[in-house]
Write an enzyme that holds these catalytic residues in place. Structure first.
Site, PDB file in Angstrom:
ATOM      1  N   LYS A 115       0.913  -1.385   0.039  1.00 42.04           N
ATOM      2  CA  LYS A 115       0.108  -0.037   0.067  1.00 42.04           C
ATOM      3  C   LYS A 115       0.803   1.242   0.040  1.00 42.04           C
ATOM      4  CE  LYS A 115      -4.653  -0.803   0.866  1.00 42.04           C
ATOM      5  NZ  LYS A 115      -5.880  -0.628   1.320  1.00 42.04           N
ATOM      6  N   LYS A 207      -4.735  -8.257  -6.689  1.00 46.71           N
ATOM      7  CA  LYS A 207      -5.723  -8.537  -6.182  1.00 46.71           C
ATOM      8  C   LYS A 207      -6.930  -7.527  -6.451  1.00 46.71           C
ATOM      9  CE  LYS A 207      -6.680  -6.716  -1.682  1.00 46.71           C
ATOM     10  NZ  LYS A 207      -8.136  -6.281  -1.763  1.00 46.71           N
ATOM     11  N   LYS A 210     -10.682  -1.901  -3.915  1.00 47.54           N
ATOM     12  CA  LYS A 210     -11.613  -0.796  -4.155  1.00 47.54           C
ATOM     13  C   LYS A 210     -10.679   0.680  -4.418  1.00 47.54           C
ATOM     14  CE  LYS A 210     -13.990  -1.731   0.077  1.00 47.54           C
ATOM     15  NZ  LYS A 210     -12.772  -1.599   1.184  1.00 47.54           N
TER      16      LYS A 210
HETATM   17  P1  ATP Z   1      -8.904  -1.379   0.033  1.00 49.67           P
HETATM   18  O1  ATP Z   1      -8.289  -1.203  -1.398  1.00 49.67           O
HETATM   19  O2  ATP Z   1      -9.511   0.028   0.313  1.00 49.67           O
HETATM   20  O3  ATP Z   1      -8.020  -1.886   1.203  1.00 49.67           O
HETATM   21  P2  ATP Z   1     -10.193  -3.715  -0.260  1.00 49.67           P
HETATM   22  O4  ATP Z   1     -10.740  -4.213  -1.516  1.00 49.67           O
HETATM   23  O5  ATP Z   1      -9.070  -4.555   0.077  1.00 49.67           O
HETATM   24  O6  ATP Z   1     -10.120  -2.328  -0.023  1.00 49.67           O
HETATM   25  P3  ATP Z   1     -11.083  -4.143   2.870  1.00 49.67           P
HETATM   26  O7  ATP Z   1     -12.115  -3.310   2.933  1.00 49.67           O
HETATM   27  O8  ATP Z   1      -9.806  -3.693   2.658  1.00 49.67           O
HETATM   28  O9  ATP Z   1     -11.194  -4.150   0.963  1.00 49.67           O
HETATM   29  O10 ATP Z   1     -11.620  -5.596   3.013  1.00 49.67           O
HETATM   30  C1  ATP Z   1     -12.790  -6.261   3.180  1.00 49.67           C
HETATM   31  C2  ATP Z   1     -12.965  -7.619   3.255  1.00 49.67           C
HETATM   32  O11 ATP Z   1     -12.901  -7.959   1.849  1.00 49.67           O
HETATM   33  C3  ATP Z   1     -11.501  -8.412   3.971  1.00 49.67           C
HETATM   34  O12 ATP Z   1     -12.132  -9.446   4.475  1.00 49.67           O
HETATM   35  C4  ATP Z   1     -10.780  -8.541   2.923  1.00 49.67           C
HETATM   36  O13 ATP Z   1      -9.785  -9.604   2.871  1.00 49.67           O
HETATM   37  C5  ATP Z   1     -11.623  -8.903   1.618  1.00 49.67           C
HETATM   38  N1  ATP Z   1     -11.077  -8.765   0.323  1.00 49.67           N
HETATM   39  C6  ATP Z   1     -10.793  -7.701  -0.207  1.00 49.67           C
HETATM   40  N2  ATP Z   1     -10.509  -7.796  -1.561  1.00 49.67           N
HETATM   41  C7  ATP Z   1     -10.639  -9.250  -1.994  1.00 49.67           C
HETATM   42  C8  ATP Z   1     -10.381 -10.016  -2.891  1.00 49.67           C
HETATM   43  N3  ATP Z   1      -9.899  -9.174  -3.927  1.00 49.67           N
HETATM   44  N4  ATP Z   1     -10.795 -11.199  -2.998  1.00 49.67           N
HETATM   45  C9  ATP Z   1     -11.151 -11.630  -1.788  1.00 49.67           C
HETATM   46  N5  ATP Z   1     -11.422 -11.083  -0.662  1.00 49.67           N
HETATM   47  C10 ATP Z   1     -11.123  -9.739  -0.763  1.00 49.67           C
HETATM   48 MG    MG Z   2      -7.941  -4.070   1.927  1.00 48.67          MG
END
Ligand code: ATP
Ligand code: MG
Length: 345
Positions: A115, A207, A210
């Site tokens: 990050k 991955k 968001k």
């Molecule tokens: P950011 O990029 O802001 O970190 P994010 O997409 O990683 O956003 P989070 O809010 O950090 O989302 O994660 C929320 C939940 O979703 C966590 O349990 C995380 O492990 C899961 N998660 C996030 N991205 C993935 C993905 N690509 N595949 C499966 N699970 C995911």
């Molecule tokens: Mg995340």
């Protein structure tokens, strides 16, 4: 007190558009666990502000994550749904854990390295110490099970290390006060199913996120049928047809990703997907994938929109959830302070 058996805690950051990775990796698990466990599901706004958030958008995103939870089938009456900053114990316990966790442990966190990237010196201190806050989120409720995507595995291990070190460092005081020697349980990650790490649609090695600047990398929960069709159509693949067996997905991360998504959405194993589509072209598979994604996400998106028309209702849910969360958290935080030697009321 420390003898409660199972408690589930997990969180999602209000950092923008929820996507298919969040849904398959986390939210569908949250929904399923409600059947058998006491659950707390948290909109982790204090994690979100580890990177700059526009205040108006943050407010909107906190409500939208809440609405998506409910639209997906989380029951805020039978369980607890709240936003993290409303329960001050998260920040208080995080400070205590800042003093338990070691620099060397945090230096190993790959999430921070990814990050912060090249701008390490410029990253917030909060982004660095975020895993300590995550440990606090879980242990403030003595939660035992944490459904998360694969990307959170390392942070869960850190939470266990923190719990273990606290229990050891204060073992004398814990025993003197008559608490169980596992004052904090070692929380178990629940990382299961065919889509624990949904990958970007444009790059099978990173991955779905968001925070990815390109919207084409992800299927958002609020995308309409046209957007979903377009994104899958443009999703990166390789020139070979789909394999008929799982071994054929090796070294084909984009194909593996799409097959995993289909399996998770359809609730079947990856082998079954390959039995049906093996030997076929991606173009027709992508059409089927679009169909099933629209069928699953469409009603959730529509219900989320409907709930977002009544922000006062969402706010009332969060406020009620926070009040119930505080009832669980307060004695645990007080006991923690007493164990350390801090005087309490
Ligand atoms: P950011 O990029 O802001 O970190 P994010 O997409 O990683 O956003 P989070 O809010 O950090 O989302 O994660 C929320 C939940 O979703 C966590 O349990 C995380 O492990 C899961 N998660 C996030 N991205 C993935 C993905 N690509 N595949 C499966 N699970 C995911
Ligand atoms: Mg995340």
């Amino acid at each position: 007190m420390t003898d409660q058996k199972f408690r589930v805690f997990s969180g999602v950051q209000p950092t923008g558009n929820l996507h298919l990775g969040n849904y398959l990796g986390a939210i569908t698990k949250f929904v399923a666990l409600q059947e058998s466990h006491e659950c707390l599901y948290c909109v982790v706004d204090l994690h979100a502000i580890t990177v700059w958030q526009e205040p108006k958008e943050l407010e909107h995103n906190i409500r939208e994550v809440t609405a998506t939870f409910i639209a997906s089938g989380i029951d805020p009456k039978a369980h607890i749904v709240f936003n993290q900053s409303r329960v001050s114990g998260h920040a208080e316990l995080a400070w205590i854990f800042n003093c338990v966790a070691r620099m060397g442990w945090l230096n190993r966190m790959t999430h921070f390295k990814e990050k912060a990237g090249k701008h390490r010196e410029n990253a917030s201190v909060g982004l660095y110490s975020y895993p300590n806050l995550m440990a606090a989120d879980i242990l403030l409720y003595r939660a035992t099970h944490v459904p998360v995507g694969d990307d959170q595995k390392q942070h869960l291990e850190l939470s266990r290390d923190i719990a273990q070190k606290f229990n050891t460092d204060f073992s004398g005081s814990i025993a003197r006060r008559g608490f169980d020697e596992t004052f904090f349980p070692l929380p178990e990650p629940l990382i299961t199913g065919p889509a624990t790490r949904v990958m970007s649609l444009r790059d099978g090695s990173s991955k779905m996120s968001k925070s990815d600047p390109s919207d084409m990398t992800r299927i958002n929960m609020m995308d309409d049928a046209d957007a979903i069709a377009k994104k899958f159509r443009k999703a990166r693949t390789d020139p070979e047809p789909l394999p008929s067996e799982e071994a054929g997905l090796k070294d084909r991360p984009e194909a593996e990703n799409l097959v995993g998504i289909y399996a998770a959405l359809a609730g079947i194993a990856r082998e079954e997907v390959l039995r049906e589509f093996g030997g076929g072209q991606f173009s027709s598979f992508k059409e089927e994938l679009t169909g099933i994604a629209v069928e699953k996400l469409g009603p959730i998106g529509a219900e989320t929109k409907r709930l977002m028309d009544d922000p006062a209702h969402i706010d009332a849910i969060l406020s009620d959830g926070a009040a119930r969360a505080r009832v669980i958290a307060e004695p645990i935080l007080r006991q923690t302070k007493e164990v350390i030697g801090l005087l309490t009321d």
